[in-house]
Each structure stands twice: as C-alpha cells, then as structure tokens.
Design an enzyme around this catalytic site. Sequence first.
Site, PDB file in Angstrom:
ATOM      1  N   ASP A  49       0.815  -1.212   0.000  1.00 31.12           N
ATOM      2  CA  ASP A  49       0.000   0.000   0.000  1.00 31.12           C
ATOM      3  C   ASP A  49       0.852   1.266   0.000  1.00 31.12           C
ATOM      4  OD1 ASP A  49      -2.403  -1.364  -0.061  1.00 31.12           O
ATOM      5  OD2 ASP A  49      -2.570  -1.464   2.120  1.00 31.12           O
ATOM      6  N   GLU A 123      -5.265  10.521   3.988  1.00 34.06           N
ATOM      7  CA  GLU A 123      -5.664  11.463   5.041  1.00 34.06           C
ATOM      8  C   GLU A 123      -4.639  12.568   5.213  1.00 34.06           C
ATOM      9  OE1 GLU A 123      -2.720   9.051   6.479  1.00 34.06           O
ATOM     10  OE2 GLU A 123      -4.685   8.086   6.413  1.00 34.06           O
TER      11      GLU A 123
END
Length: 263
Positions: A49, A123
């Site tokens: 990721d 985020e």
Amino acid sequence: MIASPEGHQRRALVASPTGPARDAAHALASAWDWCAVEEAEIVVALGGDGFMLQTLHTMLAGRGAPRPVFGMNLGTVGFLMNEWRPQGLDERLARARPFQVTPLTMTATGVDGRTHTSPAINEVSLLRETRQTAKLEVTVNDRVVLPELACDGILVATPAGSTAYNLSAQGPILPLGSALIALTPISPFRPRRWRGAILPDKTRVSLRVLEPDKRPVSAVADQHEIRDVARVDIAMDRTRELTLLFDPEHALDDRITAEQFAA
C-alpha cells in the site's frame, strides 16, 4: 520479449525496491512489452500500500492526466492492491473495474509564514510534536465549531483512507462513493465526549494551532510531513481524480464494506 496482443493498451511497470517486488518485476519484464510511465495508458504497480500511495503521488506531481493503476500486492496488507498473480494478466486488465479516488489538498502555513501545499489520498493528520498536548481551533466552512480541542492530534480522511489511520483512531469507515469525509480526533482530552464528525466532501476544514510555540504541531499529508505549522486548510481537489483498477471479485468498494464486519 513476448509482445502484448495488438489493440491492448500501452502499459508501464513500476515496482517497490523490496526483494519480492524486484523479483516479480524481473519476471514480468521478460514476458510483456512495457513502456515508460509517461507513454502508458495503464500502470501496473508491484509492492504494498505504501508503494501504491507513492506511485499515485508521483503521478499527481507529473504532467498530464494520471494513468489508471492496477496494483499487485507484494507487501504486507495490500488493501489498495490486487492479488499477485502474473498468469492471465491481459485478461485481468481487460476485466478490471475502475474506481475513482479524489485526493485532498492540504495547505499548511508554518509559524515562519511559509506556505506548503500537498495532496493526500488517504488522510491529512495533525500531530503534536512534544509531550505537550496539542490545542487546536477547528473551523468548518468558515464557522468555528470547536474553539479549543485538546488532543494528540486530528485527521481528515477520504473514503479510500477511512480504513487506514482513521480506523485505528476509532474513526468511521466511509463507503467508497459516499461523498463524505471523516474528521477524527486522535486521543481527545477536551471536549471529552467529542468523537469526531462525518462531513460532506465539499466541506472546507481549517485547523488553527493554539500556542504553537509552546505546543508545536506537525501536519502530514499521507507520507509528506511539514513541521511547526500554525494553520492547515484542507479540501477535496476534484481536478485531480485518480483511477485504481481492481479484479471484479476483489474490488475496493467490497473490501471497504467488508471492513465493517471484520473481527
């Protein structure tokens, strides 16, 4: 080298510097024709990721529209990746389901007055730098909603990022396509009962650091950190949508839904 069948889209191959990803890239490089990322219509990314986020950020920083990315997991979690399976790659790419991901833009103003802008796919988080609790003023669409939040930090998460740091901070999981963002405190002290908010993704969030000299705070957009910030403004950037490609049986929206029932 075996050329891709005529009519197939031009593809670029990128890989994490880890051993498994390098070995996989070597195997694929000898089996298909590849081109440079700048010339590609699809990018195949090998890694975890973290490498996927790095690949997407590289595309956001480049010229032209970002290319769709099909990731294969050779990392740890691989939430944003498909299964590593080199067999039938042409068919997998032809059948892959596209998912649009809209990044946030963080505009951070330092105590020195300098301004830094950075995209965030998962985020934007504000974190205290020392043992002193951070004190923040929280503004939503130009209205102060929390005059003082005492906490370890706070974050704004996209639906794609809501199962990452946001979930670890007890934030809500947001379905992909929900047109929402999560505003989640990290270890809030006061107000004691405030546990965050779910907001329309058109919302503009501003976070002002109170007492920045005594209580320094850093701002992080995914993997990019700015130290000693005085104010951070966060909003969705709809001009820079990204496309992730997934096997139909392993699609991102299904994974996000499944996370709500994980033990």
